[in-house]
Design a protein around this motif. Sequence first.
Motif, PDB file in Angstrom:
ATOM      1  N   THR A   2       0.867  -1.330   0.240  1.00  0.00           N
ATOM      2  CA  THR A   2      -0.016   0.250  -0.077  1.00  0.00           C
ATOM      3  C   THR A   2       0.888   1.100  -0.124  1.00  0.00           C
ATOM      4  O   THR A   2       2.034   1.212   0.343  1.00  0.00           O
ATOM      5  N   THR A   3       0.234   2.339  -0.461  1.00  0.00           N
ATOM      6  CA  THR A   3       0.839   3.691  -0.446  1.00  0.00           C
ATOM      7  C   THR A   3       1.330   3.995   0.984  1.00  0.00           C
ATOM      8  O   THR A   3       2.354   4.525   1.137  1.00  0.00           O
ATOM      9  N   VAL A   4       0.776   3.683   1.902  1.00  0.00           N
ATOM     10  CA  VAL A   4       1.035   4.161   3.343  1.00  0.00           C
ATOM     11  C   VAL A   4       2.378   3.260   3.813  1.00  0.00           C
ATOM     12  O   VAL A   4       3.232   4.003   4.281  1.00  0.00           O
ATOM     13  N   LYS A   6       4.512   2.064   1.801  1.00  0.00           N
ATOM     14  CA  LYS A   6       5.780   2.760   0.822  1.00  0.00           C
ATOM     15  C   LYS A   6       5.994   3.745   1.445  1.00  0.00           C
ATOM     16  O   LYS A   6       7.510   4.161   1.352  1.00  0.00           O
ATOM     17  N   ASN A   7       5.316   4.838   1.890  1.00  0.00           N
ATOM     18  CA  ASN A   7       5.366   6.165   2.486  1.00  0.00           C
ATOM     19  C   ASN A   7       6.340   5.866   3.991  1.00  0.00           C
ATOM     20  O   ASN A   7       7.416   6.600   4.019  1.00  0.00           O
TER      21      ASN A   7
END
Length: 53
Positions: A2-4, A6-7
């Motif tokens: 997920t983007t979360v 990855k961030n």
Amino acid sequence: MTTVIKNLLARKQKLIEQLDSTQDVRQRKKIEQQLEQIRIALDFLDRPKPVSE
């Protein structure tokens, strides 16, 4: 992934790089605290989903 996540991983990498180049004890402590928060968040997000019955 997920983007979360990855961030969080990107932020973790930046903090590790900062930690390697920082000599200031107070700054290192702040970075270590942030890394611990990221570790906890990643552990929480990586938990297995409960199996529905």
